[in-house]
Motif scaffolding. Sequence first.
Motif, mmCIF file in Angstrom:
data_model
loop_
_atom_site.group_PDB
_atom_site.id
_atom_site.type_symbol
_atom_site.label_atom_id
_atom_site.label_comp_id
_atom_site.label_asym_id
_atom_site.label_seq_id
_atom_site.Cartn_x
_atom_site.Cartn_y
_atom_site.Cartn_z
ATOM 1 N N UNK A 50 0.366 3.988 -22.424
ATOM 2 C CA UNK A 50 -1.028 3.717 -22.058
ATOM 3 C C UNK A 50 -1.997 4.208 -23.131
ATOM 4 N N UNK A 51 -1.474 4.812 -24.167
ATOM 5 C CA UNK A 51 -2.349 5.325 -25.217
ATOM 6 C C UNK A 51 -2.622 4.288 -26.298
ATOM 7 N N UNK A 52 -3.711 4.532 -27.012
ATOM 8 C CA UNK A 52 -4.011 3.683 -28.168
ATOM 9 C C UNK A 52 -2.846 3.724 -29.149
ATOM 10 N N UNK A 53 -2.562 2.592 -29.724
ATOM 11 C CA UNK A 53 -1.544 2.571 -30.761
ATOM 12 C C UNK A 53 -0.161 2.200 -30.253
ATOM 13 N N UNK A 54 -0.012 2.027 -28.921
ATOM 14 C CA UNK A 54 1.307 1.689 -28.384
ATOM 15 C C UNK A 54 1.783 0.345 -28.931
ATOM 16 N N UNK A 55 0.863 -0.621 -29.010
ATOM 17 C CA UNK A 55 1.251 -1.939 -29.536
ATOM 18 C C UNK A 55 1.739 -1.833 -30.979
ATOM 19 N N UNK A 56 1.055 -1.011 -31.756
ATOM 20 C CA UNK A 56 1.441 -0.816 -33.157
ATOM 21 C C UNK A 56 2.833 -0.201 -33.247
ATOM 22 N N UNK A 57 3.083 0.803 -32.413
ATOM 23 C CA UNK A 57 4.391 1.453 -32.436
ATOM 24 C C UNK A 57 5.495 0.462 -32.079
ATOM 25 N N UNK A 69 5.374 -2.765 -32.399
ATOM 26 C CA UNK A 69 5.494 -3.747 -33.484
ATOM 27 C C UNK A 69 6.272 -3.169 -34.672
ATOM 28 N N UNK A 70 5.924 -1.921 -35.047
ATOM 29 C CA UNK A 70 6.631 -1.253 -36.153
ATOM 30 C C UNK A 70 8.124 -1.161 -35.859
#
Lengths: 315, 315
Positions: free
Chosen positions: A198-205, A207-208
């Motif tokens: 639920x935190x910011x950056x979850x999508x980035x993680x 994707x990485x």
Amino acid sequence: MSRVDVGALVDEARAGRPLAVARLISLVEDESPHLRAVAEALSPHVGRARVLGLTGPPGVGKSTSTSMLVSAFRARDLRVGVLAVDPSSPFSGGALLGDRIRLHDHTTDPAVFIRSMATRGQLGGLATATPQALRVLDAAGFDVVLVETVGVGQSEVDIVSLADTTVVLLAPGMGDGIQAAKAGILEVADVFVVNKADRDGADTTVRDLRHMISLGRRELGPSWRQPIVRTVATSGSGAEDLVTALADHHAWLVSTGALGRRRAARARAEIEAVALRELRARWGGVRASERLDRLAERVAAGALDPYAAADELVG
Amino acid sequence: MSRVDVGALVDEARAGRPLAVARLISLVEDESPHLRAVAEALSPHVGRARVLGLTGPPGVGKSTSTSMLVSAFRARDLRVGVLAVDPSSPFSGGALLGDRIRLHDHTTDPAVFIRSMATRGQLGGLATATPQALRVLDAAGFDVVLVETVGVGQSEVDIVSLADTTVVLLAPGMGDGIQAAKAGILEVADVFVVNKADRDGADTTVRDLRHMISLGRRELGPSWRQPIVRTVATSGSGAEDLVTALADHHAWLVSTGALGRRRAARARAEIEAVALRELRARWGGVRASERLDRLAERVAAGALDPYAAADELVG
């Protein structure tokens, strides 16, 4: 030494008595004189538990995730054992008060057994004690055994190799997490969890991670596609997805025969760890120890190199 | 296999040629056929370097602190070797760009040699390779060797035990730091550093640490008082205090004879690690390996316990 009826203890443990389970683990941990009798008595009863390894860098929420999984398995009426070999885990003594309170439900549930494994001591101590404790829980009839370790360092990687299925946890915004993953835990993962989703950056993680998985694919072969599950362990969100992913992997292990191969590899590592420990104990005898001291003095003084010294020791 | 003149390589390394040093470390890391010749050629030249261990939880600023210490030693015209066995260290490949840039000065200084040690591989791999790499740097005439490890996990604790002086780094507001300390690194510390000492909470961290030290005093004995040094590694603040604390500890080691004892203990651990590795290699031979496989299958099937299997293996 006190008299111990090992057979009766194993029977009690199999009947679900937590004290008997605890006693047996202490016996295998302490290298007691009953160790071999315990190992022998356990042997016919092992091989039924599903062994899940949970690992990831500090701060990723391993203990909360373990707790979430325990709840999910308990909701399915499965008996769950937990071995915590993470020095920063609330299970193993480094608790923040909040974490302890969160775990309190489980610690009073007789179908849940939680044990922390000390991370200090002799070289190879954990490498021997953890698989033996695992055998106790397996023989005692726990359906699932969770082995929780912090995902850095060689000894932890070795312990992860005990598991049928290894879950690697990461969290958004943890550069360290991805770094640790690069350093090796990426390769041992069967299932990835992005916790704190639920935190910011979850999508980035996510994707990485997907990108890294696609790069690694060529080497791993096509047969198992490592899933990425999003969870918020503090609220239990994603628990069902994770349980499904674990069941999928278990089914894959069974259908491909990989389960048997993994367990044979585990047994091999276990035999080796015991054998190395035995040899080390022999060197620890009074005369052997003096010999080692003399060799060490010569190596420290530059009169002998460690390889030549090892040759003399092994003889 | 290519021909290698080991004696000439050692001479070149001792003359300050970084490529020769790198080559020698590769030879000991790779378990090359020249390994024993290298170990033998190094032997007469070891025992002069001061070995400093730096450890602490991820995020505490170990790499920046290492870099700060390198600068401080270089200002005294000392040659410095760095072995980084921390998977999250910029030295060992997990760099953020900023950290790399900060280190750039050092990497082009011929009197500074930086080497990262892989944290993956066979059980005991690092435990063998790191001390051998240390011997190379020692024999090559580096005055100081810094061994940087992340302070969690058994293997790291083992590697810390290589050092003459172990520095444990903590930072304000890191609950994890104190937890890790509780889990064992507190006991291995000769010198404490509270890095990021310009941040809120530094006083609290120092106070907590002082309290823990006073509790531990009874067991440690009265002879060495673990100092707490405040640093801001990014600006270099506190570097001189740290160098002084390290010199004080070195003087204490020499005056009490503890230095010799520590180095003998290091040699003992090194001999054992090599001996265990040799034995393991013997089991890896084709026939021994098949025997181990068969034993492992019987253990996995519950027909044999691992202790009985280890007895059969060791014979």
